[in-house]
Scaffold this motif. Structure first.
Motif, PDB file in Angstrom:
ATOM      1  N   ASN A 107      -1.109   1.865  -3.094  1.00  0.00           N
ATOM      2  CA  ASN A 107      -0.527   0.976  -3.770  1.00  0.00           C
ATOM      3  C   ASN A 107      -0.866   1.111  -5.343  1.00  0.00           C
ATOM      4  OD1 ASN A 107       0.904  -0.557  -2.097  1.00  0.00           O
ATOM      5  ND2 ASN A 107       0.053  -2.590  -2.596  1.00  0.00           N
ATOM      6  N   VAL A 108      -0.159   0.460  -6.527  1.00  0.00           N
ATOM      7  CA  VAL A 108      -0.766   0.358  -7.868  1.00  0.00           C
ATOM      8  C   VAL A 108      -1.688  -0.690  -7.474  1.00  0.00           C
ATOM      9  CG1 VAL A 108      -0.233  -0.032  -9.937  1.00  0.00           C
ATOM     10  CG2 VAL A 108       1.426   1.000  -8.818  1.00  0.00           C
ATOM     11  N   PRO A 109      -3.003  -0.456  -8.275  1.00  0.00           N
ATOM     12  CA  PRO A 109      -4.125  -1.774  -8.387  1.00  0.00           C
ATOM     13  C   PRO A 109      -3.285  -2.812  -8.757  1.00  0.00           C
ATOM     14  CG  PRO A 109      -5.029   0.209  -9.143  1.00  0.00           C
ATOM     15  CD  PRO A 109      -3.521   0.515  -8.955  1.00  0.00           C
ATOM     16  N   THR A 110      -3.482  -4.078  -8.294  1.00  0.00           N
ATOM     17  CA  THR A 110      -2.708  -5.044  -8.332  1.00  0.00           C
ATOM     18  C   THR A 110      -3.570  -6.570  -8.656  1.00  0.00           C
ATOM     19  OG1 THR A 110      -0.610  -4.406  -7.523  1.00  0.00           O
ATOM     20  CG2 THR A 110      -0.722  -6.786  -7.995  1.00  0.00           C
ATOM     21  N   TRP A 111      -3.494  -7.397  -9.768  1.00  0.00           N
ATOM     22  CA  TRP A 111      -4.259  -8.541  -9.836  1.00  0.00           C
ATOM     23  C   TRP A 111      -3.490  -9.670  -9.161  1.00  0.00           C
ATOM     24  CZ3 TRP A 111      -5.022  -4.819 -13.306  1.00  0.00           C
ATOM     25  CH2 TRP A 111      -6.292  -4.097 -13.756  1.00  0.00           C
ATOM     26  N   ILE A 154       2.026 -11.196 -10.848  1.00  0.00           N
ATOM     27  CA  ILE A 154       0.973 -10.264 -10.543  1.00  0.00           C
ATOM     28  C   ILE A 154       0.763  -9.412 -11.854  1.00  0.00           C
ATOM     29  CG2 ILE A 154       1.197 -10.535  -8.159  1.00  0.00           C
ATOM     30  CD1 ILE A 154       2.534  -7.596  -9.839  1.00  0.00           C
ATOM     31  N   ALA A 155      -0.081  -8.694 -12.054  1.00  0.00           N
ATOM     32  CA  ALA A 155      -0.410  -7.807 -13.069  1.00  0.00           C
ATOM     33  C   ALA A 155      -0.765  -6.512 -12.440  1.00  0.00           C
ATOM     34  CB  ALA A 155      -1.239  -8.508 -14.232  1.00  0.00           C
ATOM     35  N   GLN A 156      -0.426  -5.456 -13.268  1.00  0.00           N
ATOM     36  CA  GLN A 156      -0.741  -4.036 -12.986  1.00  0.00           C
ATOM     37  C   GLN A 156      -1.216  -3.223 -14.009  1.00  0.00           C
ATOM     38  OE1 GLN A 156       2.961  -3.151 -10.814  1.00  0.00           O
ATOM     39  NE2 GLN A 156       1.789  -3.729  -8.788  1.00  0.00           N
ATOM     40  N   GLU A 196       0.197  13.066  -6.675  1.00  0.00           N
ATOM     41  CA  GLU A 196      -0.240  11.457  -6.901  1.00  0.00           C
ATOM     42  C   GLU A 196       0.878  10.654  -6.774  1.00  0.00           C
ATOM     43  OE1 GLU A 196      -2.571  11.876 -10.255  1.00  0.00           O
ATOM     44  OE2 GLU A 196      -4.551  12.521  -9.203  1.00  0.00           O
ATOM     45  N   PHE A 197       1.185  10.169  -5.913  1.00  0.00           N
ATOM     46  CA  PHE A 197       2.561   9.187  -5.953  1.00  0.00           C
ATOM     47  C   PHE A 197       1.780   7.721  -5.403  1.00  0.00           C
ATOM     48  CE2 PHE A 197       4.421  13.290  -4.921  1.00  0.00           C
ATOM     49  CZ  PHE A 197       5.588  13.141  -5.768  1.00  0.00           C
ATOM     50  N   PHE A 198       2.419   6.811  -6.101  1.00  0.00           N
ATOM     51  CA  PHE A 198       2.068   5.300  -5.853  1.00  0.00           C
ATOM     52  C   PHE A 198       3.395   4.539  -5.598  1.00  0.00           C
ATOM     53  CE2 PHE A 198      -1.229   6.752  -8.522  1.00  0.00           C
ATOM     54  CZ  PHE A 198      -2.531   6.195  -8.177  1.00  0.00           C
ATOM     55  N   VAL A 199       3.228   3.610  -4.598  1.00  0.00           N
ATOM     56  CA  VAL A 199       4.508   2.901  -4.524  1.00  0.00           C
ATOM     57  C   VAL A 199       4.336   1.531  -5.404  1.00  0.00           C
ATOM     58  CG1 VAL A 199       5.345   1.144  -2.809  1.00  0.00           C
ATOM     59  CG2 VAL A 199       4.464   3.410  -1.847  1.00  0.00           C
ATOM     60  N   LEU A 200       5.470   1.483  -6.025  1.00  0.00           N
ATOM     61  CA  LEU A 200       5.478   0.371  -7.072  1.00  0.00           C
ATOM     62  C   LEU A 200       5.889  -0.766  -6.725  1.00  0.00           C
ATOM     63  CD1 LEU A 200       5.140   0.194 -10.249  1.00  0.00           C
ATOM     64  CD2 LEU A 200       7.585   0.748 -10.545  1.00  0.00           C
ATOM     65  N   GLU A 201       7.048  -0.766  -5.772  1.00  0.00           N
ATOM     66  CA  GLU A 201       7.389  -2.101  -4.800  1.00  0.00           C
ATOM     67  C   GLU A 201       8.342  -1.494  -3.632  1.00  0.00           C
ATOM     68  OE1 GLU A 201      11.245  -3.500  -7.251  1.00  0.00           O
ATOM     69  OE2 GLU A 201       9.440  -3.847  -8.436  1.00  0.00           O
ATOM     70  N   ASP A 202       8.443  -2.732  -2.908  1.00  0.00           N
ATOM     71  CA  ASP A 202       9.210  -2.511  -1.670  1.00  0.00           C
ATOM     72  C   ASP A 202      10.304  -3.311  -1.672  1.00  0.00           C
ATOM     73  OD1 ASP A 202       7.122  -0.851   0.041  1.00  0.00           O
ATOM     74  OD2 ASP A 202       6.186  -2.872  -0.235  1.00  0.00           O
ATOM     75  N   ASN A 203      11.648  -2.739  -1.258  1.00  0.00           N
ATOM     76  CA  ASN A 203      12.828  -3.497  -1.364  1.00  0.00           C
ATOM     77  C   ASN A 203      13.590  -3.616  -0.106  1.00  0.00           C
ATOM     78  OD1 ASN A 203      13.594  -3.503  -4.411  1.00  0.00           O
ATOM     79  ND2 ASN A 203      13.003  -1.358  -4.031  1.00  0.00           N
ATOM     80  N   ALA A 204      13.127  -4.673   0.550  1.00  0.00           N
ATOM     81  CA  ALA A 204      13.630  -4.766   2.066  1.00  0.00           C
ATOM     82  C   ALA A 204      14.551  -6.029   2.289  1.00  0.00           C
ATOM     83  CB  ALA A 204      12.266  -5.450   2.773  1.00  0.00           C
ATOM     84  N   ARG A 205      15.224  -6.602   1.159  1.00  0.00           N
ATOM     85  CA  ARG A 205      16.220  -7.692   1.371  1.00  0.00           C
ATOM     86  C   ARG A 205      17.431  -6.884   1.305  1.00  0.00           C
ATOM     87  NH1 ARG A 205      14.331 -11.959  -3.128  1.00  0.00           N
ATOM     88  NH2 ARG A 205      13.482 -10.035  -3.619  1.00  0.00           N
ATOM     89  N   THR A 206      18.085  -6.396   0.208  1.00  0.00           N
ATOM     90  CA  THR A 206      19.193  -5.822  -0.107  1.00  0.00           C
ATOM     91  C   THR A 206      18.887  -4.461  -1.181  1.00  0.00           C
ATOM     92  OG1 THR A 206      19.502  -7.415  -1.896  1.00  0.00           O
ATOM     93  CG2 THR A 206      20.589  -7.814   0.588  1.00  0.00           C
ATOM     94  N   TYR A 257       3.149  -7.577  -1.792  1.00  0.00           N
ATOM     95  CA  TYR A 257       2.730  -6.147  -1.865  1.00  0.00           C
ATOM     96  C   TYR A 257       1.376  -5.774  -2.226  1.00  0.00           C
ATOM     97  CZ  TYR A 257       2.492  -2.107  -5.194  1.00  0.00           C
ATOM     98  OH  TYR A 257       1.743  -1.038  -5.754  1.00  0.00           O
ATOM     99  N   SER A 258       0.622  -6.662  -2.715  1.00  0.00           N
ATOM    100  CA  SER A 258      -0.667  -6.441  -3.159  1.00  0.00           C
ATOM    101  C   SER A 258      -1.813  -6.437  -1.862  1.00  0.00           C
ATOM    102  CB  SER A 258      -1.432  -7.678  -3.971  1.00  0.00           C
ATOM    103  OG  SER A 258      -1.576  -8.862  -3.392  1.00  0.00           O
TER     104      SER A 258
END
Length: 474
Positions: free
Chosen positions: A342-346, A403-405, A154-164, A323-324
């Motif tokens: 994804n992690v469930p996100t509000w 956002i909240a998780q 069980e792996f979840f993506v917490l966030e994406d880092n696409a800038r730097t 991301y959501s």
């Protein structure tokens, strides 16, 4: 999942040693604990001598700190890694397709898969990139995908880092330190190498050079300067790639090309790995007060005269509100269901979601949509009544900014303490390189560890550390 049910990557849920850790555990049992603690101090001294530091902001002056390092490796099996790579590849390719689409035909908006205002009102969206075709149609040359684990598979993506995305220098130095101190440990375990990353990065960036480049493109790394929190990494990567390390004042536009100052005059740059934020990149096109950028560089870029890695405007894919929508984005551009969830996100911009978050604030993690480094976030279960009340006011004042998780029970791995091995929560940032040659993922990435018992905050700026990440051969 409660703390008692937290998945430990070494011992699983049932206190039975997991297969990936068998080789390490047999070695560890043969070692004198006093010797290992001495090695831990030796590692800290190596980091100090090497100058592996970062800056912490939020005070009158930035404070420079040593990166905490733990000598107990995190071990991932080859099979686990292959599944992660499939998921990361799918996600990174979808992000690149999404970026091309929103800066061209915006089909995903026409299909109502994402609300128009999520793009049009987003400060990370750059109208100046509309219609621009980066060389090779690559927007995200380097991507760091933050992952958390909650169980065996069980792996979840917490966030994406696409800038730097930062941190790859720590990954490389962690491995170099471990190889230097424990060569026998690697001879007993088939660990995939990460040391080729600088060569892979250079090869990937050179392959992304614009059409105007000759057969030996010139590569440079652009840094904001020595006071930037990641300056060590900028200098480190430039050195390892054999590229020039430049600041804005070293560059200028000459005859329609971006050129860098040398002892023989100005020399055109073909590929610029820039670690300067969009807003400061070009004072003629963005923030006119910027002293860090190069006047006119965006005009050269739009004309195809230089490759900027990562492309301006990629920050829209970092946005935590966007991301959501990543499950929809992945499905829209690949026609497949996401391999990594994804992690469930509000989204607090939505009234019903905001009401739920306010009612359950003490149970949730709340983040700024453009935040990073652990700043500006709230971990409800670890917050005082005063902190909750203060954050409640922030949410009511600017709901679209958050956002909240749910509070996930991040997996634990062992660290070395005075009493022996002790579990601590971790996340993982693998690094993907994208070019016309294809996509390559370094086998491991940066493991960040919460050194405080029970803490879920792994960011170094908030007291976390790092450790070597092993991916075993099959």
């Amino acid at each position: 999942m409660t703390e008692d049910q937290t998945f430990d990557e070494m011992w699983g849920h049932d206190c039975r040693l997991r297969t990936p850790y068998e080789g390490f555990k047999s070695w560890f049992d043969e070692e004198d604990p006093r010797h290992l603690r001495a090695k831990q101090r030796e590692a800290e001294e190596l980091f100090r001598l090497t100058g592996i530091t970062f800056n912490v902001y939020g005070r009158e002056e930035a404070e420079e700190r040593l990166i905490p390092f733990d000598i107990i490796p995190r071990v991932i099996s080859g099979n686990e890694w292959q599944k992660l790579c499939r998921g990361i590849t799918q996600r990174v390719l979808a992000i690149n397709a999404f970026l091309h689409d929103i800066y061209h035909r915006q089909e995903i908006l026409r299909a109502s898969r994402i609300p128009h205002e999520m793009i049009s009102r987003n400060e990370a969206f750059l109208p100046q990139m509309m219609g621009v075709d980066p060389p090779g149609r690559i927007y995200t040359h380097i991507v760091g995908v933050d992952l958390v684990r909650t169980g065996p598979g069980e792996f979840f993506v917490l966030e994406d880092n696409a800038r730097t995305p930062s941190g790859v220098s720590y990954m490389l130095e962690n491995r170099e330190t471990m190889l230097q101190m424990f060569p026998e440990l690697f001879s007993r375990n088939r660990v995939q190498p990460v040391q080729n990353y600088p060569d892979d990065l250079r090869r990937s960036l050179i392959a992304s050079a614009p059409a105007v480049a000759d057969d030996q493109p010139t590569l440079a790394v652009m840094t904001p300067g020595i006071f930037n929190s990641a300056y060590f990494e900028h200098a480190f990567l430039a050195d390892k790639m054999g590229a020039e390390l430049v600041e804005g004042h070293d560059l200028r536009v000459v005859d329609g090309r971006v050129a860098m100052r040398t002892t023989r005059g100005y020399r055109p740059v073909d590929v610029l790995y820039r670690r300067v934020d969009d807003d400061f990149l070009d004072p003629l096109n963005f923030n006119p007060e910027s002293q860090l950028g190069v006047p006119g560089i965006m005009d050269v870029y739009r004309a195809g005269g230089i490759t900027l890695a990562n492309a301006p405007g990629t920050g829209i894919a970092d946005d935590k509100a966007i991301y959501s929508y990543m499950p929809e984005i992945v499905e829209f551009y690949t026609g497949e269901r996401p391999i990594l969830n994804n992690v469930p996100t509000w989204r607090c911009s939505e009234p019903e979601a905001l009401a739920h978050v306010l009612d359950h604030l003490s149970e949730l993690v709340v983040k700024e949509v453009h935040g990073s480094g652990g700043y500006g976030m709230l971990i409800g279960p670890a917050s005082s009544k005063k902190e909750l009340a203060s954050f409640r006011d922030k949410l009511k004042a600017r709901p679209a900014n958050y956002i909240a998780q749910p509070t996930l029970s991040l997996s634990t791995v062992p660290i070395l303490t005075q009493k022996g091995l002790s579990p601590r929560h971790v996340d993982l940032r693998p690094f993907a390189l994208v070019s016309p040659l294809g996509l390559k993922i370094v086998p491991g990435g940066l493991t960040r560890v919460a050194l405080k018992k029970g803490s879920l905050v792994v960011n170094s700026s908030q007291g976390g550390g790092t450790k070597d990440t092993w991916v075993l051969e099959d």
